[in-house]
Design an enzyme around this catalytic site. Structure first.
Site, short mmCIF file in Angstrom:
data_model
loop_
_atom_site.label_atom_id
_atom_site.label_comp_id
_atom_site.label_asym_id
_atom_site.label_seq_id
_atom_site.Cartn_x
_atom_site.Cartn_y
_atom_site.Cartn_z
N GLU A 54 0.34 -0.01 1.94
CA GLU A 54 -0.70 -0.75 1.24
C GLU A 54 -0.64 -2.22 1.63
O GLU A 54 -1.65 -2.88 1.75
CB GLU A 54 -0.54 -0.59 -0.28
N SER A 66 2.74 -4.03 -4.45
CA SER A 66 2.94 -2.60 -4.16
C SER A 66 2.96 -2.37 -2.66
O SER A 66 2.06 -2.79 -1.94
CB SER A 66 1.82 -1.77 -4.79
N ARG A 77 -8.27 1.77 -1.90
CA ARG A 77 -7.69 0.62 -1.20
C ARG A 77 -8.25 0.43 0.21
O ARG A 77 -7.55 0.05 1.13
CB ARG A 77 -6.16 0.75 -1.14
#
Length: 317
Positions: A310, A240, A191
């Site tokens: 995130e 998320s 990520r």
């Protein structure tokens, strides 16, 4: 300019920094330029303050010429579908660039390559690949965002990530320079990429493999059904919330800390999936971010694990 050089104007504030409203002198544009533009309706959480300026360029030339005319140091940020994003209640300084329909094309090239605009949603990319018999991009059906966003953050789902399929991308820096960057130069990790703040992904090319459209379609349907069953998709959410720590699942850590269903103001940890925060109706961005920080505190206290966000948090507190 070569990638890796420091482009002028590349100093957009990161999360937590405060900066006054940018003094942007509008230059002639063919797209749409709006002052004090509300952003809450453009993000999934439906909260947050306005942008000093919102620019929706007519095409790539319109975008680069506009950025070249900005005062050096003006903060620049791109926005796609508004998932995976908290816009703080004080709004966003400088210029927010929204890549709309002119940047949403997806075209099939030879050798199972798709060329995609930075504003193209993941579902359009995966559907185009299916129709062309190109396998390997089914997972994009499960990413609620646009090409620009998931190229920047190495978006992934269902065992695959953008690093597995990206060939290269075209990036515009805040000073208007447009650079082609090979995938290997992005230094992808989980990520994360090395793209700096303010860099806007305007196009990308993805490499797939020959496949059967019916099999590809079945896999996409499986992903869609699994998302529907496990995630609070029909609520005001951002996707998320926390990255999965090495060897662990963020939702399990949140559950272990007793945070499923936890509330703060109008924000709540989803009962359906504990790694999702939701706006129950009237949450401010401060409620949502504050709840996330409280979850991080409780998880750290209970398990010793420091969860990392995130979801990107931007703007003035």
């Amino acid at each position: 300019m070569q990638y890796g050089e420091e482009p002028k104007g590349q100093n957009a504030p990161g999360a937590g920094e405060e900066k006054g409203a940018a003094d942007v002198t509008p230059s002639p544009v063919r797209g749409k330029l709006t002052k004090d533009a509300p952003l809450d309706k453009l993000v999934w959480f439906k909260s947050g303050g306005p942008a000093d300026w919102l620019f929706e360029p007519a095409d790539l030339e319109d975008l680069t010429s506009f950025l070249q005319g900005l005062e050096e140091g003006t903060p620049v940020m791109a926005i796609g579908l508004g998932s995976n994003l908290i816009i703080r209640d004080g709004g966003v300084p400088g210029v927010v660039v929204r890549l709309g329909k002119p940047f949403a094309s997806v075209e099939v090239r030879r050798d199972n390559i798709l060329e995609c605009g930075g504003g193209a949603p993941g579902i359009l990319v995966s559907s185009t690949a299916r129709d062309a018999g190109i396998a390997g991009m089914e997972f994009l059906r499960g990413i609620p965002g646009t090409v620009g966003g998931f190229v920047r953050m190495n978006g992934g789902a269902y065992g695959r990530e953008v690093a597995d399929i990206l060939v290269d991308c075209d990036v515009v820096f805040p000073n208007g320079d447009c650079v082609n960057i090979p995938a290997e130069d992005l230094d992808y990790t989980y990520r994360h990429s090395r793209l700096p703040e303010g860099a806007i992904v305007v196009a990308a090319r993805f490499q797939g493999d020959p496949g059967d459209p019916e099999e590809i379609g079945r896999e996409m349907d499986r992903i869609a059904a699994e998302r529907e069953a496990s995630q609070p998709l029909r609520t005001k959410t951002g996707g998320s919330t926390f990255k999965n720590p090495d060897g662990k699942k963020a939702w399990q850590l949140v559950d272990e800390a007793g945070c499923r269903g936890l509330k703060m103001g109008g924000a709540q940890v989803s009962e359906k999936h504990a790694n999702f925060l939701i706006n129950t109706g009237d949450a401010t961005s401060s409620d949502i971010e504050g709840l996330g920080e409280e979850v991080r505190r409780r998880v750290s206290e209970k398990t010793g694990v420091a969860l990392e966000w995130e979801i990107k948090r931007v703007g003035r507190p």
